[in-house]
Design a protein around this motif. Structure first.
Motif, PDB file in Angstrom:
ATOM      1  N   THR A  80      27.499  43.932  46.957  1.00 29.48           N
ATOM      2  CA  THR A  80      28.155  44.507  45.784  1.00 29.48           C
ATOM      3  C   THR A  80      28.081  43.570  44.592  1.00 29.48           C
ATOM      4  OG1 THR A  80      29.700  45.808  47.104  1.00 29.48           O
ATOM      5  CG2 THR A  80      30.349  45.339  44.850  1.00 29.48           C
ATOM      6  N   MET A 121      31.062  39.317  46.295  1.00 28.70           N
ATOM      7  CA  MET A 121      32.077  39.074  47.324  1.00 28.70           C
ATOM      8  C   MET A 121      31.461  39.014  48.717  1.00 28.70           C
ATOM      9  SD  MET A 121      33.097  42.569  46.082  1.00 28.70           S
ATOM     10  CE  MET A 121      32.990  44.191  46.850  1.00 28.70           C
ATOM     11  N   SER A 136      34.765  50.132  48.035  1.00 24.59           N
ATOM     12  CA  SER A 136      33.826  49.395  48.889  1.00 24.59           C
ATOM     13  C   SER A 136      33.929  49.783  50.359  1.00 24.59           C
ATOM     14  CB  SER A 136      34.038  47.880  48.744  1.00 24.59           C
ATOM     15  OG  SER A 136      32.963  47.167  49.318  1.00 24.59           O
ATOM     16  N   TYR A 184      37.558  41.174  48.693  1.00 24.01           N
ATOM     17  CA  TYR A 184      37.820  42.442  48.019  1.00 24.01           C
ATOM     18  C   TYR A 184      38.878  43.211  48.808  1.00 24.01           C
ATOM     19  CZ  TYR A 184      36.525  47.204  46.318  1.00 24.01           C
ATOM     20  OH  TYR A 184      36.507  48.485  45.805  1.00 24.01           O
ATOM     21  N   SER A 192      41.274  41.806  39.033  1.00 21.30           N
ATOM     22  CA  SER A 192      41.308  40.449  39.577  1.00 21.30           C
ATOM     23  C   SER A 192      42.726  40.031  39.936  1.00 21.30           C
ATOM     24  CB  SER A 192      40.738  39.455  38.565  1.00 21.30           C
ATOM     25  OG  SER A 192      40.863  38.130  39.055  1.00 21.30           O
ATOM     26  N   PHE A 205      36.182  41.623  52.928  1.00 26.07           N
ATOM     27  CA  PHE A 205      37.078  42.659  52.429  1.00 26.07           C
ATOM     28  C   PHE A 205      38.321  42.766  53.300  1.00 26.07           C
ATOM     29  CE2 PHE A 205      34.367  45.294  55.315  1.00 26.07           C
ATOM     30  CZ  PHE A 205      35.359  45.897  56.087  1.00 26.07           C
ATOM     31  N   CYS A 244      40.395  46.765  49.360  1.00 22.63           N
ATOM     32  CA  CYS A 244      40.116  48.165  49.071  1.00 22.63           C
ATOM     33  C   CYS A 244      41.389  48.985  49.231  1.00 22.63           C
ATOM     34  CB  CYS A 244      39.017  48.713  49.971  1.00 22.63           C
ATOM     35  SG  CYS A 244      38.342  50.273  49.347  1.00 22.63           S
ATOM     36  N   VAL A 255      36.307  46.089  39.225  1.00 23.39           N
ATOM     37  CA  VAL A 255      37.410  45.562  40.030  1.00 23.39           C
ATOM     38  C   VAL A 255      38.475  44.915  39.147  1.00 23.39           C
ATOM     39  CG1 VAL A 255      35.962  45.167  42.061  1.00 23.39           C
ATOM     40  CG2 VAL A 255      36.226  43.334  40.373  1.00 23.39           C
ATOM     41  N   ALA A 286      30.242  43.113  41.825  1.00 26.16           N
ATOM     42  CA  ALA A 286      31.572  43.455  41.321  1.00 26.16           C
ATOM     43  C   ALA A 286      31.744  42.870  39.924  1.00 26.16           C
ATOM     44  CB  ALA A 286      32.645  42.915  42.258  1.00 26.16           C
ATOM     45  N   LEU A 338      40.159  40.225  44.655  1.00 23.06           N
ATOM     46  CA  LEU A 338      39.803  41.374  43.834  1.00 23.06           C
ATOM     47  C   LEU A 338      40.405  42.624  44.448  1.00 23.06           C
ATOM     48  CD1 LEU A 338      35.974  40.608  43.715  1.00 23.06           C
ATOM     49  CD2 LEU A 338      37.614  40.025  41.917  1.00 23.06           C
TER      50      LEU A 338
END
Length: 260
Positions: A199, A101, A183, A154, A88, A104, A156, A86, A201, A178
């Motif tokens: 996950t 995490m 994901s 996160y 940041s 999301f 995506c 990932v 990450a 992230l």
């Protein structure tokens, strides 16, 4: 012996080298074929799946997420450790840090997000990443002395391109920590299949507009290689400590109708 634990290896994680007595299986599902390697670690059977293929030949938007998760369900998997490289957006989450995490934000566009093709299923996603597995990962990282973060959001993105600085600025304003490309829908399909999912990450770089240099895939791979042993140690410690049969509040008592 049932296979109740799976590792889904992301970028830089193509080899199930923590396992012994490895055999490869090709699993036919209603959504296509998935290739899995199954081996042993301590007394546990573990399935390993390379998300992008062993040669990293499948880009994130073309991964057959439905076939992959369905195949693991067919094998009896109840717990998934997924790995992900990932970028940041959070200055406290630095390259080589691990992040477990808990939320999301989905900015994908073209991916099939459900097994359901007839009828309607509404999933609760209050805790998309299994708190029980995340706790095991946190305790393993603490024992090994690895830099880690217990929470993070996160984002995506669709990929396969990297994000623009303007997109990263937007994601950060929305609460993202992230950014990655894999994901979702993987975590959603795992929940729909009644499988606990978390996950690992690994931060490989700061995102566009934050990083002082332009981004490259090689940069991601290089950091993954440098931190590979820590990742292996973390996975081994977590698998050793996981109660693979423990009931979990993140999964409903009955399997969702999607896979019945």
């Amino acid at each position: 012996m049932n296979t109740k634990i799976a590792i889904i290896g992301g970028t830089g994680v193509y080899d199930p080298n923590i396992l012994t007595d490895i055999a490869e299986e090709k699993v036919d599902t209603p959504f296509g074929q998935a290739k899995v390697k199954i081996g042993s670690y301590l007394t546990k059977r573990v399935a390993f799946m390379a998300r992008h293929g062993e040669e990293h030949s499948v880009p994130p938007h073309l991964v057959n997420y439905r076939a992959n998760i369905y195949a693991l369900k067919m094998l009896g998997v109840k717990n998934i450790f997924a790995t992900a490289a990932v970028g940041s957006l959070n200055p406290e989450m630095k390259p080589k840090d691990f992040v477990f995490m808990d939320q999301f934000l989905d900015f994908t566009k073209t991916r099939a997000q459900t097994f359901v093709e007839d009828g309607v299923i509404h999933l609760d996603m209050t805790d998309p990443y299994c708190p029980r597995i995340r706790k095991v990962l946190r305790e393993a990282a603490e024992k090994l002395g690895l830099a880690h973060h217990n929470y993070g959001t996160y984002v995506c993105a669709e990929g396969p391109r990297f994000e623009t600085p303007a997109e990263i600025k937007m994601y950060k304003q929305l609460g993202g920590d992230l950014v990655g490309m894999t994901s979702v829908p993987e975590v959603v399909l795992a929940r729909e299949a009644g499988i606990c999912y978390a996950t690992i990450a690994m931060v490989t770089n700061f995102a566009a507009g934050i990083s002082p240099t332009k981004l490259s895939h090689q940069e991601v791979v290089d950091i993954m290689d440098e931190n590979a042993q820590n990742l292996r140690n973390l996975a081994m410690e977590a698998i050793a400590n996981l109660n693979e049969d423990e009931a979990c509040p993140c999964i409903p008592r009955e399997d969702p109708a999607a896979l019945k």
